[in-house]
Design an enzyme around this catalytic site. Structure first.
Site, PDB file in Angstrom:
ATOM      1  N   SER A 227      -2.633   7.401  -0.201  1.00 47.24           N
ATOM      2  CA  SER A 227      -1.616   7.727  -1.201  1.00 47.24           C
ATOM      3  C   SER A 227      -0.949   6.443  -1.671  1.00 47.24           C
ATOM      4  CB  SER A 227      -0.594   8.716  -0.632  1.00 47.24           C
ATOM      5  OG  SER A 227      -0.070   8.260   0.601  1.00 47.24           O
ATOM      6  N   GLY A 229       1.648   6.234  -4.271  1.00 49.16           N
ATOM      7  CA  GLY A 229       2.833   6.445  -5.085  1.00 49.16           C
ATOM      8  C   GLY A 229       2.483   6.788  -6.518  1.00 49.16           C
ATOM      9  N   ASP A 259       3.302  14.808   3.158  1.00 52.03           N
ATOM     10  CA  ASP A 259       2.877  15.948   3.978  1.00 52.03           C
ATOM     11  C   ASP A 259       2.301  17.058   3.104  1.00 52.03           C
ATOM     12  OD1 ASP A 259       4.035  14.409   5.968  1.00 52.03           O
ATOM     13  OD2 ASP A 259       5.889  15.578   6.001  1.00 52.03           O
TER      14      ASP A 259
END
Length: 315
Positions: A227, A229, A259
């Site tokens: 990931s 952002g 999550d």
């Protein structure tokens, strides 16, 4: 959809406090405060249940303050296989600055978990496994559990027919990726900072991030999701690399977005979706979560619409 089981060794009660412009060293008047049962595996389970998954949770909770967890699991129809030990589950404070969009975390120490508790959690997890179960191991480890313990746990779960997704960092992630063969997780999901910490140097661009992710795939992990952002997320397998991203959306709280992405990955694996559909669903879960406080997704149609808008680039 195949069953989904999550393991959270170090859960927390997440107390999110909203302020309009955080003043360090001064008096801040909260606009709103909200306490939620939290921890990576708990958040993943809650979002997966919102999607309609058959979800079971296990891990370690303090017996003295498990009420928020019991309430969450009951409300979402999640099967509770957490073991309880004496003491309080930790409380983590999240200060969400609505003016800047930034969140400040104050994480307290967790419970001390002994070898017997680890055995009880392993037994609870195995009791929920059937062939093809998606097993998510999420979060940090409490005092009393060494990182190498995860290697044995993953090997045991793999042997029972589970497909393990690991969302951890630091020493636990290093221990998992140093394992071999049947002790490796099926998938891992570091964020950019966690991947840089793992390799020991900055990864300044997508090419560098892809190279580091491909090295993990070469070790035997089947899927690496990074990931990044606002740059979206990378999805790397042995023969494909995708970048999936959505337009920047206004975030009420960034807490738990990663999550939610793991929940999108887990539900996609449970549904046997191909890689591009998995990537779309994962970033849509994360984006949908940004508008909510606590481990909740909006209605399914909102998430489906976001998935359809995801920009997919084949790299």
């Amino acid at each position: 959809m195949k069953p989904i089981v999550t393991i959270t060794f170090n859960p927390a009660v997440d107390l999110t406090i909203e302020v309009d412009g955080l003043v360090q060293g001064g008096v801040n008047r909260a606009e709103r405060g909200q306490a939620n049962a939290g921890g990576k595996g708990v958040n993943v389970a809650a979002c997966a249940a919102d999607w309609g998954g058959q979800v079971t949770v296990t891990g370690v909770l303090g017996r003295a303050n498990d009420g928020a967890f019991v309430e969450l699991f009951s409300a979402k129809g999640i099967a509770d296989r957490f073991i309880r030990i004496p003491g309080d589950t930790r409380t983590n404070i999240k200060i969400a600055d609505t003016a800047s969009g930034e969140t400040t975390d104050l994480n307290t120490p967790g419970l001390v978990v002994d070898a017997d508790s680890l055995k009880r959690v392993t037994a609870a997890a195995l009791g929920a496994v059937t062939a093809g179960t998606i097993m998510v191991i999420g979060g940090s480890l409490p005092a009393g559990i060494e990182p190498e313990a995860l290697v044995s746990l993953v090997a045991t779960l793999n042997g029972a027919g589970a497909k393990v997704v690991a969302d951890t960092s630091g020493a636990p992630l290093r221990a998992l990726l140093a394992a071999e063969g049947g002790s490796l997780p099926f998938a891992v999901k570091p964020n950019r900072h966690e991947l840089e910490e793992l390799v020991g140097h900055p990864l300044p661009n997508l090419d560098a991030l892809i190279g580091a992710a491909r090295d993990i795939v070469k070790s035997g992990v089947r899927l690496v999701v990074v990931s990044c952002g606002e740059e979206g997320a990378l999805f790397v397998t042995d023969d494909r690399t995708l970048n999936a991203r959505l337009p920047v959306v206004e975030a009420l709280s960034t807490v738990g977005a990663g999550d939610a992405m793991v929940a999108g990955i887990a539900t996609s694996l449970a549904e046997d979706l191909p890689l591009e559909a998995l990537a779309r669903q994962a970033v849509a879960f994360a984006a949908a979560k940004l508008a909510r406080i606590g481990p909740h997704l909006p209605e399914r149609a909102v998430v489906v619409a976001l998935a359809g808008r995801a920009d997919i680039t084949r790299l």
